[in-house]
Design a protein around this motif. Structure first.
Motif, PDB file in Angstrom:
ATOM      1  N   GLY A   1       0.808  -1.218   0.000  1.00 26.64           N
ATOM      2  CA  GLY A   1       0.000   0.000   0.000  1.00 26.64           C
ATOM      3  C   GLY A   1       0.842   1.270   0.000  1.00 26.64           C
ATOM      4  O   GLY A   1       0.383   2.340  -0.379  1.00 26.64           O
ATOM      5  N   ALA A   2       2.106   1.138   0.443  1.00 29.73           N
ATOM      6  CA  ALA A   2       2.951   2.321   0.525  1.00 29.73           C
ATOM      7  C   ALA A   2       3.383   2.796  -0.849  1.00 29.73           C
ATOM      8  O   ALA A   2       3.730   3.958  -1.042  1.00 29.73           O
ATOM      9  CB  ALA A   2       4.176   2.026   1.380  1.00 29.73           C
TER      10      ALA A   2
ATOM     11  N   SER B   1       2.839   2.796  -5.284  1.00 24.90           N
ATOM     12  CA  SER B   1       1.741   2.750  -6.246  1.00 24.90           C
ATOM     13  C   SER B   1       2.268   2.136  -7.534  1.00 24.90           C
ATOM     14  O   SER B   1       3.464   2.184  -7.812  1.00 24.90           O
ATOM     15  CB  SER B   1       1.197   4.149  -6.491  1.00 24.90           C
TER      16      SER B   1
ATOM     17  N   SER C   1      -3.078   2.290  -6.090  1.00 27.30           N
ATOM     18  CA  SER C   1      -2.364   1.827  -4.897  1.00 27.30           C
ATOM     19  C   SER C   1      -1.863   0.400  -5.118  1.00 27.30           C
ATOM     20  O   SER C   1      -2.507  -0.414  -5.783  1.00 27.30           O
ATOM     21  CB  SER C   1      -3.299   1.862  -3.691  1.00 27.30           C
TER      22      SER C   1
ATOM     23  N   SER D   1      -4.809  -1.204   4.859  1.00 25.69           N
ATOM     24  CA  SER D   1      -4.188  -0.052   4.212  1.00 25.69           C
ATOM     25  C   SER D   1      -5.045   1.203   4.416  1.00 25.69           C
ATOM     26  O   SER D   1      -4.521   2.303   4.518  1.00 25.69           O
ATOM     27  CB  SER D   1      -3.903  -0.337   2.733  1.00 25.69           C
ATOM     28  N   TYR D   2      -6.372   1.012   4.584  1.00 26.50           N
ATOM     29  CA  TYR D   2      -7.216   2.166   4.873  1.00 26.50           C
ATOM     30  C   TYR D   2      -6.912   2.692   6.268  1.00 26.50           C
ATOM     31  O   TYR D   2      -6.748   3.904   6.476  1.00 26.50           O
ATOM     32  CB  TYR D   2      -8.687   1.778   4.777  1.00 26.50           C
TER      33      TYR D   2
ATOM     34  N   ASP E   1      -3.633   4.477   6.393  1.00 27.86           N
ATOM     35  CA  ASP E   1      -3.646   5.771   5.712  1.00 27.86           C
ATOM     36  C   ASP E   1      -4.555   6.792   6.373  1.00 27.86           C
ATOM     37  O   ASP E   1      -4.250   7.984   6.381  1.00 27.86           O
ATOM     38  CB  ASP E   1      -4.088   5.582   4.243  1.00 27.86           C
ATOM     39  N   ASN E   2      -5.694   6.334   6.911  1.00 24.75           N
ATOM     40  CA  ASN E   2      -6.694   7.307   7.335  1.00 24.75           C
ATOM     41  C   ASN E   2      -7.017   7.303   8.817  1.00 24.75           C
ATOM     42  O   ASN E   2      -7.404   8.328   9.357  1.00 24.75           O
ATOM     43  CB  ASN E   2      -7.998   7.079   6.558  1.00 24.75           C
TER      44      ASN E   2
ATOM     45  N   GLN F   1      -0.487  10.249  12.263  1.00 27.44           N
ATOM     46  CA  GLN F   1       0.699  10.337  11.424  1.00 27.44           C
ATOM     47  C   GLN F   1       1.924   9.654  12.067  1.00 27.44           C
ATOM     48  O   GLN F   1       2.642   8.914  11.415  1.00 27.44           O
ATOM     49  CB  GLN F   1       1.007  11.806  11.133  1.00 27.44           C
TER      50      GLN F   1
ATOM     51  N   LYS G   1       1.816   5.871  11.930  1.00 27.84           N
ATOM     52  CA  LYS G   1       2.085   5.415  10.567  1.00 27.84           C
ATOM     53  C   LYS G   1       3.593   5.476  10.279  1.00 27.84           C
ATOM     54  O   LYS G   1       4.181   4.524   9.764  1.00 27.84           O
ATOM     55  CB  LYS G   1       1.319   6.308   9.586  1.00 27.84           C
TER      56      LYS G   1
ATOM     57  N   TYR H   1       6.127   2.507   9.293  1.00 21.96           N
ATOM     58  CA  TYR H   1       6.921   2.618   8.069  1.00 21.96           C
ATOM     59  C   TYR H   1       8.410   2.480   8.362  1.00 21.96           C
ATOM     60  O   TYR H   1       9.142   1.807   7.640  1.00 21.96           O
ATOM     61  CB  TYR H   1       6.649   3.964   7.381  1.00 21.96           C
TER      62      TYR H   1
END
Lengths: 443, 704
Positions: free
Chosen positions: A207-208, A210, A220, A271-272, A275-276, A280, A283, A287
Motif C-alpha cells: 500500500g505504501a 503505487s 495503490s 491499508s485504509y 492511511d486514514n 501520522q 504510521k 513505516y
C-alpha cells in the motif's frame, strides 16, 4: 517452634534463584539508568532530583512490596482475584477522567513529581482473574462461551488502555493469548493471527507504493496484492474442480470464496486504517520499522539513533559510563524504553546477550515453575507472568534493534519508572509466593 | 490421555517459540554489533545520521633549532551543487564574469572552459562538481568575493571543502629522514612516529545533506579528536643545509652515483644532519631518493681496519710500536694477491702498527690479524662481535638491515682467505650509520650509543617526552685500547697519514679514517670502481661530533676517501666550529661558565663604568683585575670578578656576553651596521671577533 510460622507461610521454599536474577536485574538496571541519564552537575547516584535517585526510591519501595507479597497467603490472590481485577480496572477508568496527559496520552495519575501508570498494574489483575476463571470452569476454549468470557476479561482493560491511547501496553496483552493456547485454545487461532500479521505487513508494504496498471493508470499497490490473491483463488478453484471428488467440492468452494473475499477486505482495511485512521506518527513508526520511505525528515531519528547506539557497542562494548552515544544523550529518554541500547553500547554484544539470556532463563524458569504447580490457578498465573515478560522483552528489545515499531513499553526491571518496577515486582512475587506453597495445595 | 499429551505438546511449543524468538533477537543484536557487513555498510550509506570519524591535524616535525621540517597546511577545494536552489536568471547573468574570475585566479583554464565546466554540471545534474582544487586560504577569500559565489552557500550552491596538505618548508633537506606522509609506504619519521603525529581520531554525529555531504549536527563531538603530537627531530637545519650542499657539490664534481653524510653528537647519539643524495638517472641531478645512510649495507673497506687493529690491541697481542713487514706492496694469501695502494711505487716496507693504520696498509693490517688470530679465527669474530658491530642499531626509523658479519668460522662462505679479507673490510657489510657508531663509540670513550633522530615529543607546545641517550654497550673495549685507537686516528691527519693535507689549515683537530673500497657488483669486484668514505670525529681532544661521509662510485677518476669524502666532513666541521660558541676561547665566555657552574648570580659583560655602578648599588663585592673600560664579569657565590676585555680599533670586537646597549655602542663605534634579534645577552655574532671591519660591515647578533 520458632521456624514453624515461617514453615507454614512457605517463605523458606521461595525460589531463590529467581530472586537472585531479579535482584541482579534491578541493580544492574539501576546502574545503566545512572549511565544513561548521567548529569555532570549531579554525579551522586542517590541524588533524588535525578532519574537514578528516584529509581533508588522505587527500588526500595519495590523491595518492600516483594517482601510483603511473600507473606500474603496464596489463597488470598485466588479468592480476591475478581476484586484485584476490579480495583485495577477501576483505576483505568479513573485515569481517563482525572489522569494527566503526557505526550498526548492520559495514562498517568500525577502525584507531585511522581506519576503512577495504572496500565502497568492491570496486567496483574487480568492474569489473576484469567487464572481463576480457567481453574474454576475448567475451560478449554472449545466453546464460544468460554472464548468470549476470556476475551471479555482481557479485552475490557485492554479497551480502556486503548482509549488512553497506549497501543504499546495493549500489545503486551497478546501474552494472554499464548496462555490460553497452553490451556487448550486451538493452535489455529495462533496461526490465523500470525497469518494476519504477515498479510497485514504485506498490505502495508504494497500500500505504501503505487503501481501503474494497464488501462486504469496509477493505483495503490494493494491492488496488486489483491490481484495475486485472486489469482491464487482461481488456481485453487481450478485445482479443486479438476482433482477433487465432486461431493467434496462444494464446501471447498465456500472456503475459497471466503479466503479471497476476507483477504481482500482485510488488506483494504489495513491499508485504509494505516492511511486514514492511524495518526501520522504511528504510521511513520510502522513505516520506519518496515524500512519504508518516510516523508518527514527525522521521523526515523529514534530508531536510527538506537540502532547506531547498539552498533557503537561492538563486540566488547565501550565500557561502563563510556559509551559515546549514551553519554551524549543521542537517544532521547534513553533511560526509559531505550535502556537496552545503553546496555548494548556500554557492555557490548556480550552484555546484551547476557541480559537477553538471563531473561530467557527467567522466563523458562517461570514456565517450569508453572508446570510443576498442583493448582491450575497457580499454573495459569505462572504462564501469564512468563508470557508478559516475554512480550515485553520481545517488543522492547525488538524496538531498540529495529525489529519492532517504536512502541513505548518498558524493559522489565531495567527501564526507569516506578509503576513498571513495582508492577513487575508484584507480578513476579505473587508467582513466587504461589510457588512457595505449592506442596501444601491439594488437587 | 490424548488431551494431556496435547497440553504437554503445547507447553513444548511455547518453550520452543520463546527460544526461537529469543535466538532471533540475539542474532539481530549480533548482526548489528559484531559484523560490519557489506550490506550494513550500504545501509549505513542511506542513514540520514551517522557517526563519522574526525581526523585531527597531523602534528609537525620540527628541527632541533625550531624550524619546521614538515607541517600540514590547510588547502581548499571548490565544489558546486548544480541543483541547489539558486536564482537561475541571476546565475545566467553572472556566469560569464564568474568564469572569467576563476580563470584569472587559477590560470589553468580559460574563462570559456570554466563556463563549459559549470554549465556541464547542470546538464549532468552533478550536485558535487569539483570546480577548483588545491587553493590556499588567500585564494579562498578571493573566491568568496567573486560574483554569484558571494551570495553564500545556500543561494549559490558553492561549497568550500577544507583539506590538509603535508609540506616540507625546507624542501628536499633531509627529505628521506623526515619522511613522506602518504596513504601507503610512508617512510622516515612520518612512518616511525605516525601514531603520535596522527593523534587520536574523534567521532562526530553527522547528518547527510544535499549532494551526499556529511555535515556535523552540532559543534559537539561524541569523541573529541586529539591533535597529533609534534616531533622535535635532532636535525639542525643549518648543519643539514651544509651537509646537503657540501655533499651535493662533491657528488657533482666527482660524478658519483650516490652519497650520504651523517653528523652525530658523540655523547647523545643525536643525529644533527643526515643527507642522502642519489643521482637521478634521467636528469643526472642529485636528490634525496633513498635513505642510503640507514638502509644501504656496503663493504666498508679500510674503515674496518679500526675494528681489526682494535681486536689485536684489545687482546693485548700487539702494541702500537710492533712492526710488520709490508714488503714491496704485494703479498699472496692462499695464492691470491693483496696489494697496498702504493704497490706500484714499491710498497711501504717495514711499518709499526700505528703507521699501518695511518697509511692504511692492507698488507700490514692483514698480517697483524693473521699473526694474532690465524690459529683461533673464532676468537677474532667473537672479538668483533663484542664491539657491538654485529648487531642492528635498532633505530626507530624503518629499513635498517642486519650487518653482515660472520659469527662462526663454520658459517657459510668462510674460507681460509676470509680472515685476511675481513681484516681489511671485505666479506662483511654495514650501513654507513652502523660504521659511524663504532667510531662514535671510540670518541665517546667506549660508550656505544644508539643514534637518535628525535629528541623531544611535544603536545600543545609542551614537552611530554624527552629522548634520553640509549647506551647499547657501556664499554666496548679497554680504556687503554681506546686511547691507542684515538692516537692512530689522529695520526691519519698528521704528516704521512692518508688525509694529512685535508685538515692542515683547520684550527681544530680531527681524528678519523679514510676508506676506499672496491665496489662489488653482482658478485665480482669492478675494475676502477670505488666507494670513497671518510669517518671520524672532532675536536680530537674533546670529541663532540662524529661524522661519516660515503661517496659511491665517483667517475671523475679521483676516488680516494681523503679527496672525495673528507671535504664534506671538513665543511661541516668548519661550520660547527665557526658558529658554535663552545669552540671559541679567545676570551673565556664567563657567562656560560657561570651558568654551567650554577652560580647564583648572572652578570653581563660590558662597560665597566655602568656595571660597577650597578654592582655597587646592589652591594655586591667586586674583585677587579686590571682596570679597563670594557670588562668581562664572572660571578662567584656572592661576588663578581672582572677581567678586562680588549677592544682594538678597526677590528670587530667580541660582544658576546654583553647587553644590547653595550654591544650596539661598541659595534657602531667601529662603523658596523648592527642587526639584533632576541633579548638578554649576546649569544652569537655573525662576524668573528678580530676580523677586519672593512671586509664585512654588516653584523647580526643574536641575544638570548
Amino acid at each position: 517452634m520458632k521456624n514453624n510460622k515461617l514453615k507454614n507461610t512457605g517463605v523458606e521454599r521461595v525460589d531463590w534463584i529467581t530472586v537472585i536474577v531479579y535482584l541482579f536485574f534491578v541493580v544492574f538496571g539501576w546502574m545503566n539508568i545512572y549511565s544513561a541519564a548521567y548529569d555532570h552537575a549531579h554525579p551522586n547516584i542517590f541524588d533524588f532530583s535525578q532519574e537514578y535517585g528516584k529509581q533508588f526510591i522505587w527500588i526500595i519501595v519495590s523491595f518492600l512490596i516483594a517482601i510483603l507479597t511473600l507473606y500474603v497467603e496464596g489463597d488470598f490472590f485466588n479468592k480476591f482475584s475478581i476484586y484485584i481485577y476490579g480495583f485495577f480496572t477501576l483505576l483505568l477508568v479513573l485515569v481517563l477522567i482525572v489522569g494527566k496527559e503526557v505526550n498526548g496520552a492520559k495514562a498517568w495519575f500525577g502525584v507531585g513529581d511522581f506519576g503512577i501508570q495504572p496500565s502497568e498494574f492491570s496486567k496483574i489483575g487480568v492474569g489473576l482473574l484469567l487464572a481463576k476463571y480457567i481453574a474454576s470452569s475448567g475451560a478449554k476454549f472449545k466453546t464460544w462461551k468460554t472464548r468470549l468470557v476470556a476475551a471479555a476479561i482481557i479485552g475490557f482493560p485492554a479497551g480502556l488502555i486503548l482509549l488512553q491511547p497506549d497501543v504499546g501496553s495493549v500489545l503486551t496483552f497478546v501474552a494472554f493469548i499464548l496462555v490460553m493456547y497452553r490451556e487448550g485454545l486451538s493452535g489455529n487461532v495462533l496461526i490465523l493471527g500470525l497469518g494476519a500479521i504477515v498479510f497485514g505487513v504485506l498490505s502495508i508494504v504494497s500500500g505504501a507504493g503505487s503501481i501503474n496498471f494497464p488501462f486504469v493508470g496509477e493505483q495503490s499497490g494493494v491492488w496488486l496484492l489483491i490481484l495475486i490473491v485472486l489469482l491464487l483463488g482461481i488456481i485453487w478453484w481450478l485445482y479443486v474442480r479438476n482433482f477433487i471428488v465432486p461431493r467434496n467440492r462444494k464446501p471447498l468452494y465456500w472456503i475459497i470464496a471466503t479466503f479471497v473475499l476476507a483477504s481482500s477486505l482485510f488488506s483494504f482495511s489495513v491499508s485504509y486504517i494505516v492511511d486514514n485512521v492511524l495518526e501520522q506518527h504511528h504510521k511513520e513508526r510502522i513505516y520506519v520499522m518496515l524500512s519504508l520511505p518516510v516523508e518527514r525528515e527525522g521521523a526515523d531519528y529514534n530508531s536510527e539513533m538506537a540502532k547506531i547506539t547498539v552498533g557503537s557497542g561492538g563486540f566488547l562494548g565501550r565500557g561502563y559510563l563510556e559509551g559515546p552515544m549514551t553519554q551524549n544523550n543521542y537517544v532521547p529518554e534513553q533511560w526509559t524504553d531505550f535502556i537496552f541500547s545503553a546496555v548494548a553500547e556500554e557492555w557490548g554484544f556480550w552484555g546484551g546477550t547476557l541480559i537477553i539470556g538471563l531473561f530467557v532463563f527467567l522466563i523458562i524458569r517461570l514456565i517450569n515453575m508453572a508446570e510443576r504447580q498442583r493448582s491450575q490457578f497457580s499454573r495459569v498465573y505462572g504462564y501469564c507472568v512468563a508470557c508478559i515478560f516475554f512480550m515485553h522483552l520481545l517488543i522492547n528489545v525488538g524496538m531498540v534493534i529495529g525489529l519492532a515499531p517504536i512502541i513505548g513499553i518498558p524493559l522489565p526491571f531495567f527501564s526507569y519508572g516506578g509503576s513498571s518496577l513495582m508492577g513487575f515486582t508484584l507480578l513476579l512475587f505473587i508467582m513466587l509466593r504461589l510457588d512457595a506453597e505449592r506442596l501444601s495445595i491439594f488437587r | 490421555m490424548n488431551n494431556e499429551k496435547d497440553i504437554a505438546n503445547k507447553a513444548y511449543m511455547v518453550f520452543a517459540g520463546i527460544i526461537v524468538i529469543s535466538m532471533a533477537i540475539i542474532v539481530r543484536v549480533f548482526l548489528l554489533q559484531a559484523i560490519p557487513s557489506q550490506k550494513a555498510n550500504e545501509l549505513a550509506q542511506n542513514f540520514t545520521y551517522k557517526i563519522n570519524d574526525i581526523y585531527p591535524t597531523r602534528g609537525q616535525i620540527i628541527s632541533s633549532d625550531g624550524s619546521l621540517l614538515a607541517t600540514s597546511v590547510p588547502e581548499y577545494e571548490i565544489r558546486w551543487d548544480s541543483q541547489a536552489a539558486f536564482n537561475k536568471a541571476l546565475f545566467n547573468s553572472k556566469v560569464d564574469s564568474l568564469s572569467l574570475c576563476f580563470s584569472r585566479l587559477t590560470g589553468d583554464r580559460t574563462a570559456t572552459e570554466y563556463k563549459a565546466l559549470i554549465r556541464g554540471a547542470i546538464k549532468e545534474k552533478d550536485r558535487y562538481k569539483k570546480i577548483i582544487d588545491h587553493i590556499d586560504y588567500n585564494q579562498l577569500q578571493q573566491i568568496k568575493s567573486f560574483p554569484f559565489v558571494r551570495l553564500g552557500k545556500s543561494k549559490s550552491g558553492f561549497i568550500f571543502i577544507e583539506k590538509n596538505r603535508r609540506t616540507k618548508p625546507f624542501g628536499s633537506l633531509a627529505a628521506r629522514t623526515v619522511g613522506l606522509e602518504r596513504e601507503e609506504n610512508k617512510v622516515g619519521l612520518e612512518l616511525a612516529y605516525n601514531d603520535l603525529l596522527s593523534g587520536k581520531k574523534g567521532e562526530q554525529l553527522q547528518k547527510k545533506i544535499a549532494g551526499g555531504i556529511w555535515a556535523p549536527m552540532s559543534d559537539e563531538f561524541i569523541v573529541e579528536p586529539e591533535a597529533g603530537c609534534d616531533i622535535v627531530a635532532t636535525i639542525d637545519v643549518h648543519l643539514q643545509d651544509v651537509a646537503h650542499a657540501a655533499l651535493e657539490r662533491q657528488l657533482i664534481q666527482h660524478n658519483a652515483a650516490w652519497g650520504c653524510a651523517i653528523l652525530m653528537e658523540v655523547e647523545t647519539g643525536y643525529v644533527r644532519a643526515i643527507a642522502n643524495l642519489g643521482q637521478n638517472p634521467e636528469t643526472g641531478g642529485y636528490e634525496e631518493r633513498l635513505n642510503y645512510a640507514i638502509s644501504q649495507s656496503v663493504e666498508p673497506g679500510s674503515t674496518m681496519k679500526l675494528a681489526s687493529l682494535m681486536a689485536c690491541l684489545d687482546e693485548g697481542m700487539i702494541s702500537l710500536e710492533d712492526t710488520v713487514n709490508t714488503g714491496n706492496g704485494i703479498v699472496y694469501f692462499y695464492g691470491k694477491p693483496m696489494k697496498d695502494s702504493n704497490w706500484d711505487k714499491g710498497g711501504h716496507g717495514i711499518l709499526t702498527a700505528e703507521q699501518v693504520f695511518e697509511v692504511s696498509s692492507n698488507i700490514g693490517t692483514a698480517k697483524f690479524v693473521k699473526k694474532c688470530f690465524e690459529k683461533k679465527p673464532q676468537q677474532f669474530l667473537d672479538k668483533l662481535h663484542s664491539f657491538g658491530i654485529g648487531d642492528r642499531l635498532q633505530i626507530n626509523l624503518a629499513g635498517e638491515p642486519n650487518p653482515l658479519l660472520y659469527s662462526k668460522t663454520t658459517d657459510k662462505g668462510w674460507s681460509g682467505l676470509s680472515l685476511t679479507q675481513l681484516a681489511i673490510g671485505y666479506e662483511t657489510q654495514y650501513t654507513p650509520l652502523q660504521t659511524l657508531c663504532l667510531y662514535n663509540a671510540i670518541a665517546n670513550d667506549g660508550k656505544y650509543v644508539q643514534p637518535q633522530f628525535v629528541q623531544e615529543i611535544k603536545k600543545n607546545g609542551k614537552v611530554i617526552e624527552k629522548t634520553d641517550p640509549v647506551i647499547l654497550h657501556k664499554n666496548i673495549c679497554k680504556k687503554e685500547t681506546i686511547s691507542q685507537c684515538k692516537k692512530m686516528m689522529e695520526g691519519v691527519m698528521e704528516k704521512g697519514g692518508t688525509a694529512d693535507y685535508v685538515f692542515k689549515s683547520s684550527p681544530y683537530k680531527v681524528a678519523g679514517k679514510t676508506g676506499t673500497a672496491w665496489i662489488n657488483e653482482s658478485g665480482s669486484y669492478q675494475l676502477n670502481r670505488y666507494r670513497a668514505s671518510f669517518v671520524g670525529y672532532f675536536p680530537a681532544e674533546n670529541p663532540r661530533y662524529s661524522c661519516i661521509v660515503v661517496v659511491h662510485d665517483p667517475r671523475s677518476g679521483v676516488y680516494y676517501g681523503s679527496t672525495v669524502a673528507a671535504p664534506v666532513f671538513k665543511e661541516l666541521a668548519d661550520k660547527i666550529y665557526s658558529t658554535q660558541i663552545e669552540f671559541h676561547a679567545p676570551e673565556p665566555n664567563v657567562d656560560s661558565v657561570a651558568i654551567a657552574q650554577k652560580k647564583i648570580l648572572v652578570s653581563k659583560s660590558g662597560s665597566s663604568k655602568d656595571l660597577l655602578t650597578v654592582f655597587r648599588g646592589l652591594n655586591i663585592p667586586v674583585e677587579e683585575e686590571n682596570k679597563s673600560e670594557w670588562i668581562n664579569t664572572a660571578s662567584n657565590i656572592g661576588s663578581v670578578k672582572t677581567t678586562p676585555r680588549t677592544i682594538s680599533k678597526n677590528l670587530v670586537p667580541n660582544v658576546i656576553g654583553m647587553g644590547l646597549q653595550d654591544a650596539i655602542y661598541l659595534l657602531e663605534n667601529q662603523g658596523m651596521n648592527v642587526h639584533a634579534t632576541g633579548v638578554g645577552t649576546v649569544k652569537r655574532q655573525s662576524v668573528q671577533p678580530g676580523t677586519q671591519v672593512k671586509s664585512n660591515p654588516n653584523i647580526l647578533i643574536e641575544l638570548s
